[in-house]
Scaffold this motif. Sequence first.
Motif, mmCIF file in Angstrom:
data_model
loop_
_atom_site.group_PDB
_atom_site.id
_atom_site.type_symbol
_atom_site.label_atom_id
_atom_site.label_comp_id
_atom_site.label_asym_id
_atom_site.label_seq_id
_atom_site.Cartn_x
_atom_site.Cartn_y
_atom_site.Cartn_z
ATOM 1 N N UNK A 222 0.863 -1.178 0.000
ATOM 2 C CA UNK A 222 0.000 0.000 0.000
ATOM 3 C C UNK A 222 0.900 1.229 0.000
ATOM 4 N N UNK A 223 0.672 2.130 -0.955
ATOM 5 C CA UNK A 223 1.524 3.298 -1.128
ATOM 6 C C UNK A 223 0.943 4.532 -0.443
ATOM 7 N N UNK A 224 1.819 5.513 -0.208
ATOM 8 C CA UNK A 224 1.354 6.789 0.311
ATOM 9 C C UNK A 224 0.401 7.457 -0.679
ATOM 10 N N UNK A 225 0.711 7.341 -1.961
ATOM 11 C CA UNK A 225 -0.120 7.930 -3.008
ATOM 12 C C UNK A 225 -1.242 6.960 -3.356
ATOM 13 N N UNK A 226 -2.466 7.275 -2.906
ATOM 14 C CA UNK A 226 -3.593 6.368 -3.119
ATOM 15 C C UNK A 226 -4.049 6.326 -4.573
ATOM 16 N N UNK A 227 -3.560 7.250 -5.401
ATOM 17 C CA UNK A 227 -3.981 7.283 -6.791
ATOM 18 C C UNK A 227 -3.222 6.271 -7.646
ATOM 19 N N UNK A 228 -2.120 5.766 -7.127
ATOM 20 C CA UNK A 228 -1.322 4.786 -7.863
ATOM 21 C C UNK A 228 -1.825 3.383 -7.549
ATOM 22 N N UNK A 229 -2.178 2.633 -8.581
ATOM 23 C CA UNK A 229 -2.673 1.265 -8.403
ATOM 24 C C UNK A 229 -1.489 0.301 -8.367
ATOM 25 N N UNK A 230 -1.510 -0.589 -7.375
ATOM 26 C CA UNK A 230 -0.449 -1.587 -7.221
ATOM 27 C C UNK A 230 -1.024 -2.947 -7.594
ATOM 28 N N UNK A 231 -0.389 -3.683 -8.502
ATOM 29 C CA UNK A 231 -0.922 -4.993 -8.897
ATOM 30 C C UNK A 231 -0.896 -5.983 -7.739
ATOM 31 N N UNK A 232 -1.888 -6.869 -7.725
ATOM 32 C CA UNK A 232 -1.942 -7.914 -6.698
ATOM 33 C C UNK A 232 -0.896 -8.976 -6.997
ATOM 34 N N UNK A 233 -0.438 -9.720 -5.981
ATOM 35 C CA UNK A 233 0.542 -10.787 -6.213
ATOM 36 C C UNK A 233 0.007 -11.827 -7.191
ATOM 37 N N UNK A 234 0.853 -12.244 -8.139
ATOM 38 C CA UNK A 234 0.412 -13.192 -9.181
ATOM 39 C C UNK A 234 1.304 -14.427 -9.263
ATOM 40 N N UNK A 235 2.261 -14.567 -8.357
ATOM 41 C CA UNK A 235 3.215 -15.669 -8.478
ATOM 42 C C UNK A 235 2.535 -17.025 -8.427
ATOM 43 N N UNK A 236 1.679 -17.224 -7.449
ATOM 44 C CA UNK A 236 1.047 -18.539 -7.302
ATOM 45 C C UNK A 236 0.086 -18.857 -8.446
ATOM 46 N N UNK A 237 -0.810 -17.923 -8.835
ATOM 47 C CA UNK A 237 -1.666 -18.222 -9.999
ATOM 48 C C UNK A 237 -0.877 -18.490 -11.268
ATOM 49 N N UNK A 238 0.229 -17.764 -11.479
ATOM 50 C CA UNK A 238 1.051 -17.985 -12.672
ATOM 51 C C UNK A 238 1.715 -19.356 -12.636
#
Length: 285
Positions: A222-238
């Motif tokens: 979670x970033x200080x800048x709430x406007x920036x979207x951070x991708x969810x972890x994808x290692x296990x699904x991949x």
Amino acid sequence: MPEWIIVILKTITLLTILFFLTKWLGKKQISQLNIFEYISGIVLGGIVAIHTVDPNSNLAYGLIAMFIWFIVPFAVEFISLKSKSFRNFTEGKSTVFIQDGKIMEDNLKKEGYSTDDLLEKLRDNNVFLAADVEFAVLEPSGTLSVLPKKENLPLTAKDLGLKLAPQKEPQAVIMDGKVLLEPLANLNLNTNWLETELDKMNISIENVFLAQADTDAQLTVDLYDDKIAVPAPTEKPLLLATLKKCQADLELFALATQNDEAKKIYSQNSKKLQQAIALVTPYLK
């Protein structure tokens, strides 16, 4: 010495002592007050208030009174741990309100609860129909513990016969832009791994408000800048998708080849990989 200075000094002194007394009495004193603890809390607060606003009051008398009102609850708590009958006397006993799906009217009257009070408590537990309750008990703390009937309980993985992977609590590895080394060590991870994961997201540590990692080494940020979207972890699904693709490729190779020996090898490995996928799927979902 001016009276206003005396008031300030006495206030700071008594509040500091009250803080430590409350801390020594334990978290239970704060979270779940029985009748005796409730009275003790009020009296201790009253003693502090009286001796802070009155500059002519004797501070020593206030300290003696606070000590007495500290030692008595402490002694009561100690005896309660050793004696159930004494604990029942000081803290009270649980009262059954609903048993085997039937409301115990006499127990409601005994505790001074009306039907409306009972329904309100049930709604606090997300139960809106009394007939849906198998068992309900009023705890000494005043909370109502509710056990819904079996048919009204939500389905669990155990009910469906599913085996799920064990899961431990995630650890906060970055807080307020600072790396926490102890949680990283608890997960057998290090700062190099953390920096690598953040580089994949194109994020610097200073911009992270909170980052948590789980036992599968998946990082959520979670970033200080709430406007920036951070991708969810994808290692296990991949990883799961890659395993399934490999298994499908082996089946295709078995169908495409004209060599019987190769076809047999492809088919055998495809079945083995399918079994492996079935085993790891609960851990990768």
